[in-house]
Design an enzyme around this catalytic site. Sequence first.
Site, PDB file in Angstrom:
ATOM      1  N   LYS A  78       0.817  -1.216   0.000  1.00  9.05           N
ATOM      2  CA  LYS A  78       0.000   0.000   0.000  1.00  9.05           C
ATOM      3  C   LYS A  78       0.851   1.266   0.000  1.00  9.05           C
ATOM      4  CE  LYS A  78      -4.324  -1.767   1.772  1.00  9.05           C
ATOM      5  NZ  LYS A  78      -5.255  -1.899   2.908  1.00  9.05           N
ATOM      6  N   ARG A 128      -3.284  -9.804   5.470  1.00 12.43           N
ATOM      7  CA  ARG A 128      -3.764  -9.947   4.096  1.00 12.43           C
ATOM      8  C   ARG A 128      -2.657  -9.449   3.183  1.00 12.43           C
ATOM      9  NH1 ARG A 128      -6.134  -6.669   0.427  1.00 12.43           N
ATOM     10  NH2 ARG A 128      -7.737  -7.544  -0.934  1.00 12.43           N
TER      11      ARG A 128
HETATM   12  C1  7PJ Z   1      -7.985  -4.415   2.469  1.00 11.56           C
HETATM   13  C2  7PJ Z   1      -9.031  -5.247   2.099  1.00 11.56           C
HETATM   14  C3  7PJ Z   1      -7.580  -4.355   3.835  1.00 11.56           C
HETATM   15  C4  7PJ Z   1      -9.295  -5.972   4.281  1.00 11.56           C
HETATM   16  C5  7PJ Z   1      -8.325  -4.213   0.365  1.00 11.56           C
HETATM   17  C6  7PJ Z   1      -5.501  -3.362  -1.271  1.00 11.56           C
HETATM   18  C7  7PJ Z   1      -6.783  -2.638  -1.366  1.00 11.56           C
HETATM   19  N1  7PJ Z   1      -9.685  -6.042   2.996  1.00 11.56           N
HETATM   20  N2  7PJ Z   1      -9.232  -5.114   0.778  1.00 11.56           N
HETATM   21  N3  7PJ Z   1      -8.276  -5.163   4.699  1.00 11.56           N
HETATM   22  N4  7PJ Z   1      -7.543  -3.781   1.352  1.00 11.56           N
HETATM   23  N5  7PJ Z   1      -9.929  -6.733   5.196  1.00 11.56           N
HETATM   24  O1  7PJ Z   1      -5.413  -4.581  -1.277  1.00 11.56           O
HETATM   25  O2  7PJ Z   1      -4.488  -2.648  -1.265  1.00 11.56           O
HETATM   26  O3  7PJ Z   1      -6.690  -3.623   4.257  1.00 11.56           O
HETATM   27  S1  7PJ Z   1      -8.219  -3.708  -1.301  1.00 11.56           S
END
Ligand code: 7PJ
Length: 275
Positions: free
Chosen positions: A222, A256
């Site tokens: 990110k 994640r």
């Molecule tokens: C996240 C997500 C996060 C959860 C995305 C990316 C953007 N779900 N989905 N937490 N970010 N739970 O992957 O950079 O931080 S999409």
Amino acid sequence: MEKGWLTATLFALDSRPIVMGIVNVTPNSFSDGGRFFDAPSAIAHGIALREAGAAIVDVGGESTRPGAQPVAVEEELGRVMPVLEALVREGVPVSVDTMKPEVMRRAIDAGCTMVNDVNAFRAPGALEAVAASGVDVVAMHMLGTPQTMQRDPAYGDVVAEVKQFLLERAAALEHAGVARKRIALDPGFGFGKTLAHNKALFRALPELAATGYPLVVGVSRKRMIGDLTGREPEDRFAGSVAAAVLAAQNGASMVRVHDVKETVDALKTWMELSR
Ligand code: 7PJ
């Protein structure tokens, strides 16, 4: 943390933080945009992430990068359903990353075991979509919408406000009939947050973990990693792995990530050397 979380449906959690692998089925995701847009490569990628040690694979068909435009429900279904169905057939534990109740329902019918909603089940019908099914859920904090969230986000006390929001969403989920042990919370790094907000939340992870809900942390590739390292998305891997280990040390139960194999190794090493 509660032992029962996910164990019935997925795997024994131990005390080891687990890894969720990211599969984007979108043409415009910022860090791997377009690379896995066709279903066969997304499916192959999901299987590879599972083999690399992901406890679960998170499949998303709508980009939530800052400024990204919403995707129609039929378009999103067309992107994610073939991938979800194939991964379920392959025995891969699957999560769906969606804000839409219709996508949640279809994904659950297809055998998805977890619903990950960056909008924390605030869309009308979202609570109902997950309540009866017995799936695990991740409720994430986001200020505004992906279209507006990075326009000068402001808080009085970011930690207090995010924590209060997450506890309110957990209460709403429980009120709708989702068992407490199935609820995980996520402060939503980068979703309506400046670097200072992200740093404050990162330092507050122990306080958020003390709520008793398993914490999910997503910082992989990110902008905050870019801000800290000066690197472009494809070059944020070392910073992302360092942040994942620190998140786990600060109480995250699940991280994640894009780089599953490396993150699993880093977490294993940290676990072994710190006890
Ligand atoms: C996240 C997500 C996060 C959860 C995305 C990316 C953007 N779900 N989905 N937490 N970010 N739970 O992957 O950079 O931080 S999409």
